[in-house]
Write an enzyme that holds these catalytic residues in place. Structure first.
Site, PDB file in Angstrom:
ATOM      1  N   GLU A 147       0.842  -1.205   0.000  1.00  0.00           N
ATOM      2  CA  GLU A 147       0.000   0.000   0.000  1.00  0.00           C
ATOM      3  C   GLU A 147       0.871   1.246   0.000  1.00  0.00           C
ATOM      4  O   GLU A 147       2.044   1.178   0.352  1.00  0.00           O
ATOM      5  CB  GLU A 147      -0.970  -0.024   1.197  1.00  0.00           C
TER       6      GLU A 147
ATOM      7  N   LYS B  25       2.692   4.679   1.081  1.00  0.00           N
ATOM      8  CA  LYS B  25       3.136   5.221   2.363  1.00  0.00           C
ATOM      9  C   LYS B  25       2.843   6.718   2.358  1.00  0.00           C
ATOM     10  O   LYS B  25       3.450   7.481   1.622  1.00  0.00           O
ATOM     11  CB  LYS B  25       4.627   4.971   2.556  1.00  0.00           C
TER      12      LYS B  25
ATOM     13  N   ASP C  12       2.693  10.523   3.548  1.00  0.00           N
ATOM     14  CA  ASP C  12       3.605  11.398   4.269  1.00  0.00           C
ATOM     15  C   ASP C  12       2.796  12.364   5.135  1.00  0.00           C
ATOM     16  O   ASP C  12       2.452  13.455   4.707  1.00  0.00           O
ATOM     17  CB  ASP C  12       4.449  12.166   3.250  1.00  0.00           C
TER      18      ASP C  12
ATOM     19  N   TYR D 143      -4.139   2.430   8.848  1.00  0.00           N
ATOM     20  CA  TYR D 143      -3.286   1.403   8.243  1.00  0.00           C
ATOM     21  C   TYR D 143      -2.949   0.245   9.181  1.00  0.00           C
ATOM     22  O   TYR D 143      -2.419  -0.761   8.758  1.00  0.00           O
ATOM     23  CB  TYR D 143      -2.003   1.998   7.666  1.00  0.00           C
TER      24      TYR D 143
ATOM     25  N   LYS E 280      11.185   3.090   0.045  1.00  0.00           N
ATOM     26  CA  LYS E 280      11.124   4.541  -0.156  1.00  0.00           C
ATOM     27  C   LYS E 280      11.402   4.925  -1.607  1.00  0.00           C
ATOM     28  O   LYS E 280      12.174   4.260  -2.294  1.00  0.00           O
ATOM     29  CB  LYS E 280      12.163   5.243   0.744  1.00  0.00           C
TER      30      LYS E 280
ATOM     31  N   CYS F   3      38.750  24.969  17.331  1.00  0.00           N
ATOM     32  CA  CYS F   3      37.307  25.102  17.508  1.00  0.00           C
ATOM     33  C   CYS F   3      36.902  26.561  17.300  1.00  0.00           C
ATOM     34  O   CYS F   3      37.459  27.452  17.954  1.00  0.00           O
ATOM     35  CB  CYS F   3      36.923  24.631  18.909  1.00  0.00           C
TER      36      CYS F   3
ATOM     37  N   CYS G 133      35.436  27.851  20.997  1.00  0.00           N
ATOM     38  CA  CYS G 133      36.242  28.077  22.201  1.00  0.00           C
ATOM     39  C   CYS G 133      37.730  28.230  21.894  1.00  0.00           C
ATOM     40  O   CYS G 133      38.523  28.542  22.775  1.00  0.00           O
ATOM     41  CB  CYS G 133      36.033  26.951  23.212  1.00  0.00           C
TER      42      CYS G 133
ATOM     43  N   CYS H 123      36.614  19.167  18.703  1.00  0.00           N
ATOM     44  CA  CYS H 123      37.139  20.168  19.616  1.00  0.00           C
ATOM     45  C   CYS H 123      37.583  19.444  20.881  1.00  0.00           C
ATOM     46  O   CYS H 123      36.863  18.595  21.413  1.00  0.00           O
ATOM     47  CB  CYS H 123      36.029  21.166  19.931  1.00  0.00           C
TER      48      CYS H 123
ATOM     49  N   CYS I 223      34.148  23.892  26.605  1.00  0.00           N
ATOM     50  CA  CYS I 223      33.755  24.566  25.362  1.00  0.00           C
ATOM     51  C   CYS I 223      32.263  24.877  25.453  1.00  0.00           C
ATOM     52  O   CYS I 223      31.447  23.973  25.602  1.00  0.00           O
ATOM     53  CB  CYS I 223      34.037  23.670  24.157  1.00  0.00           C
TER      54      CYS I 223
HETATM   55  S1  IVH Z   1       2.380   0.535   8.909  1.00  0.00           S
HETATM   56  C1  IVH Z   1       3.718  -1.246  13.202  1.00  0.00           C
HETATM   57  N1  IVH Z   1       1.456   1.599   6.720  1.00  0.00           N
HETATM   58  O1  IVH Z   1       5.161   5.685   8.109  1.00  0.00           O
HETATM   59  C2  IVH Z   1       4.020  -0.268  12.117  1.00  0.00           C
HETATM   60  N2  IVH Z   1       2.728   3.005   8.150  1.00  0.00           N
HETATM   61  O2  IVH Z   1       8.044   5.507   8.424  1.00  0.00           O
HETATM   62  C3  IVH Z   1       2.804   0.260  11.452  1.00  0.00           C
HETATM   63  N3  IVH Z   1       2.951   5.317   7.365  1.00  0.00           N
HETATM   64  O3  IVH Z   1       5.113   5.183  11.568  1.00  0.00           O
HETATM   65  C4  IVH Z   1       3.110   1.173  10.337  1.00  0.00           C
HETATM   66  N4  IVH Z   1       1.735   5.077   5.549  1.00  0.00           N
HETATM   67  O4  IVH Z   1       3.368   6.815  10.480  1.00  0.00           O
HETATM   68  C5  IVH Z   1       2.171   1.811   7.831  1.00  0.00           C
HETATM   69  N5  IVH Z   1       0.521   2.392   4.774  1.00  0.00           N
HETATM   70  C6  IVH Z   1       1.223   2.614   5.870  1.00  0.00           C
HETATM   71  C7  IVH Z   1       1.779   3.882   6.166  1.00  0.00           C
HETATM   72  C8  IVH Z   1       2.544   4.028   7.313  1.00  0.00           C
HETATM   73  C9  IVH Z   1       2.436   5.921   6.289  1.00  0.00           C
HETATM   74  C10 IVH Z   1       3.811   5.995   8.357  1.00  0.00           C
HETATM   75  C11 IVH Z   1       3.567   5.622   9.777  1.00  0.00           C
HETATM   76  C12 IVH Z   1       4.842   4.972  10.232  1.00  0.00           C
HETATM   77  C13 IVH Z   1       5.826   5.645   9.330  1.00  0.00           C
HETATM   78  C14 IVH Z   1       7.136   4.858   9.245  1.00  0.00           C
END
Ligand code: IVH
Length: 701
Positions: free
Chosen positions: A128, A130, A132, A241, A329, A423, A426, A447, A453
């Site tokens: 799925e 991710k 932001d 999620y 990512k 440094c 200091c 340093c 310092c």
């Molecule tokens: S699963 C037990 N699924 O990304 C862990 N997280 O970088 C459950 N996030 O902390 C996380 N989309 O805040 C999951 N489809 C998705 C997500 C997701 C965004 C976020 C979430 C997590 C962070 C980690």
């Protein structure tokens, strides 16, 4: 206007207060616009902060003015009287990251090995997007939303129930349908669509209010509003999620659980795909990457999760992320700009870090004007010179980096950078230590001023009071710098002696009676502190939150720890071996810990601090009531009922220690077929030997 000459807030009449409050609001909004929108502040940060402090002080005395929800509620971090803290019933974890396809293959390999799957066994995963945004946990009891919390440090977040209740999308106040467990914590991401983000910024612009850098910041700033009336005006949404505490399982698979969450009224991350192979995952990744630019919201990658929930249980967690999921990512975003200068920052451990000062440039929706250059070798390797055109990149939350120089744009007068040998703060010599073993020079120049310092001392103190350490609200960078300058604060112990200066402090500009009282109360509260936080706060090199927790758990109390460190001073023998047996420990880390605990100067810092604390609380051990808690176990032979990793993880989660060799300290040896010398060792030391089945019976299946 000079704040020094301003009338003390306590002497203001209600009318005067209202007028000054209105004027300050207007002025601050104007400066916000200069700063955030035009990137051209017209006053210094210190003056700006003084205005905000004055505003807050007025609001403390005249709470009606604060209720108007003006600029004061837009301050980045919550004021001392901020949100209530909420302890998560189950910790809110993070995800491990995969950047390359190879990392994804490794992830699948790890899971297959851990579960001992055969090539022909199906391993179904759910993929799925991710999102932001920022994570939140929504708790439902008997179908009603009773509490919502931010992630915070993962153990404890902030109570944002009132704000979450104002969301118009994705958060049912009462669960729809039926069949929900009595207790259900739904975890997910609070976010803002790109369209909503742009309209919000337009409206903010018209109102002369803060412009947000990206949807994620806008979502975070909007959720963490002390006044829920403001959150209500912000177009926030929620994607579910996963879940936290549940009084009944949500199904056998992610797919079933997703179906039920959707039935109960949640919006889940979409598009989702059921995958059966590495190729399926990568095809999904590529498809979503291609759609990324046109999606309604910002995504920074995709997430793969093992579908079977019983397998998720078996796989469990490693430090702060589940073994059963990974975030794949998307590549970092890049842009070109001019390197105008190089600054040197001095960190907590004395490290001199070169920071590139850039002509501000938009990188993937965020304005970047600083980037790290890591160290002097890196500058030489990339041949970065002042005046150069450089490529900057940012990936997620990490500090932007300089990737390379665009040589064809190099001006004739571009100057090579001479890295300082002293440094800049200091003046003490800055040196590159040689590795005791290899003799190789460290890449980092440090340093040598230690805490004499000011930069190192202040950075250490900042770290000491930070959120995951002593977490003292109201003692931020500015206050530390001021107290340091006035000679009140040199080492952590002095924080607990600040009350001696309370009266003097009240007379200082920007510190009212109430704010001083609040600060003193926040400090007093911390005289009782968790041993793990205590250790983390000391700022021992290589010892972050996770290692601090492991060390704290191992020794239990500062006294036991210090005694063991004294015994380990010669770097050999039992105490040294015991320290090294802790998970995530190695020679270098163990050495840093022993050095810190036994060197005269740092030991004095610890002793002074301990004298001021009322109680240092041992960290909670996992499952102390389990039959194997505190016992040391050795697994040997080829195990058949579970894999070695699985056995180890299970034992650790039950509070047992897992060792690699048998000694008289071992409590159990669990032997599978083909066990050899360890079995003989067990007999020699009279250690109980268990079969795999006996072990399973002992730990309750
Ligand atoms: S699963 C037990 N699924 O990304 C862990 N997280 O970088 C459950 N996030 O902390 C996380 N989309 O805040 C999951 N489809 C998705 C997500 C997701 C965004 C976020 C979430 C997590 C962070 C980690």
């Amino acid at each position: 206007m000079s704040r020094q000459r301003a009338k003390p807030v306590a002497d203001l009449g209600p009318r005067q207060a209202r007028l000054e409050h209105a004027r300050l609001e207007e002025e601050i909004a104007e400066h916000d616009k200069h700063y955030h929108q035009q990137d051209a502040p017209v006053i210094s940060d210190a003056d700006y902060d003084a205005m905000k402090r004055r505003l807050l002080e007025i609001e403390e005395h005249f709470p009606d003015l604060a209720a108007l929800g003006g600029v004061s509620s837009r301050v980045g971090a919550a004021p001392a009287a901020g949100f209530a803290k909420v302890r998560h019933a189950r910790p809110m974890l993070s995800l491990d990251n995969a950047f390359a396809e190879g990392d994804v293959a490794d992830f699948l390999g790890r899971i297959r090995r851990f579960l001992n799957l055969k090539i022909e066994d199906d391993l179904t995963l759910i993929a799925e997007p991710k999102i932001d945004g920022l994570s939140a946990s929504l708790r439902y009891e008997n179908g009603e939303l009773v509490r919502a919390a931010t992630r915070g440090d993962g153990q404890e977040g902030e109570d944002v129930t009132a704000n979450i209740l104002t969301l118009k999308h994705g958060v049912p106040h009462k669960l729809h349908g039926r069949g929900w467990p009595d207790v259900l914590e739904v975890r997910g991401e609070v976010y803002m669509t790109r369209k909503d983000f742009l309209s919000l910024n337009e409206a903010q612009d018209k109102a002369g209010a803060k412009i947000f850098a990206n949807p994620r910041n806008a979502a975070a700033g909007s959720l963490r509003q002390l006044d829920p009336k403001i959150s209500a005006q912000r177009p926030l949404r929620f994607f579910g999620y996963y879940w936290g505490e549940v009084s009944e399982p949500l199904g056998k698979t992610m797919q079933q659980a997703r179906g039920r969450l959707a039935d109960w009224g949640f919006t889940l991350n979409d598009p989702v795909k059921v995958c059966h192979s590495f190729e399926d995952l990568i095809a999904y990744y590529r498809k979503i990457a291609a759609q990324r630019a046109t999606m309604a919201f910002d995504i920074d990658g995709v997430v793969y999760k093992v579908d079977r929930l019983d397998w998720q249980d078996r796989l469990g967690f490693i430090s702060r992320s589940p073994r059963w999921a990974i975030a794949h990512k998307f590549p970092a975003e890049q842009a070109q700009t001019i390197l105008e200068n190089i600054d040197i920052q001095v960190g907590r451990t004395g490290a001199l870090t070169p920071v590139a000062k850039l002509k501000p440039v938009n990188v993937g929706g965020v304005l970047v004007s600083n980037a790290t250059l890591h160290n002097e070798d890196e500058i030489a390797r990339k041949d970065v010179r002042i005046g150069d055109t450089v490529i900057v990149q940012r990936a997620g939350d990490v500090i932007p980096q300089i990737v390379s120089v665009v040589l064809e744009h190099r001006p004739k007068d571009a100057k090579p950078f001479k890295f300082p040998t002293h440094c800049p703060v200091c003046g003490a010599p800055a040196e590159r230590e040689a590795d005791p073993k290899s003799g190789e020079e460290d890449v980092v120049r440090r340093c040598t001023g230690s805490i004499s310092c000011p930069a190192q001392a202040m950075e250490s103190l900042r770290h000491f009071v930070s959120r995951n350490a002593f977490d003292i609200e109201g003692l931020g960078e500015k206050q530390i710098a001021a107290f340091y300058e006035w000679g009140w604060l040199k080492e952590p112990r002095d924080i607990f002696l600040l009350h001696r200066h309370a009266e003097a402090l009240q007379r200082k500009e920007g510190f009212g009676e109430t704010s001083v009282a609040k600060l003193m109360a926040a400090i007093e509260q911390r005289r009782v502190i968790g041993f793990d936080r205590f250790l983390h706060a000391l700022g021992i090199r290589h010892v972050g939150q996770e290692r601090a927790r492991l060390v704290a758990m191992h020794y239990g109390t500062p006294e036991a720890w210090l005694e063991a460190m004294d015994a380990a001073k010669d770097r050999e023998g039992e105490a040294w071996g015991d320290l090294n047996s802790i998970d995530k420990m190695g020679d270098v880390v163990a050495d840093a810990i022993v050095t810190f605990a036994t060197r005269r100067h740092s030991r004095a810092v610890i002793d002074h601090l301990l004298a001021e604390l009322r109680e240092v609380v041992p960290p909670e051990k996992p499952a102390q009531d389990s039959p194997v808690a505190g016992k040391t176990v050795v697994f040997t032979g080829s195990l058949e009922r579970f894999t070695r990793d699985e056995a180890k993880a299970r034992a650790l989660s039950l509070g047992a220690k897992v060792a690699g060799s048998v000694s008289k300290k071992t409590d159990y040896v669990v032997a599978g077929p083909g066990a050899g010398s360890k079995l003989a060792d067990a007999q020699k030391h009279g250690v109980t030997v268990l079969t795999e089945d006996e072990w399973l019976t002992l730990i309750g299946g």
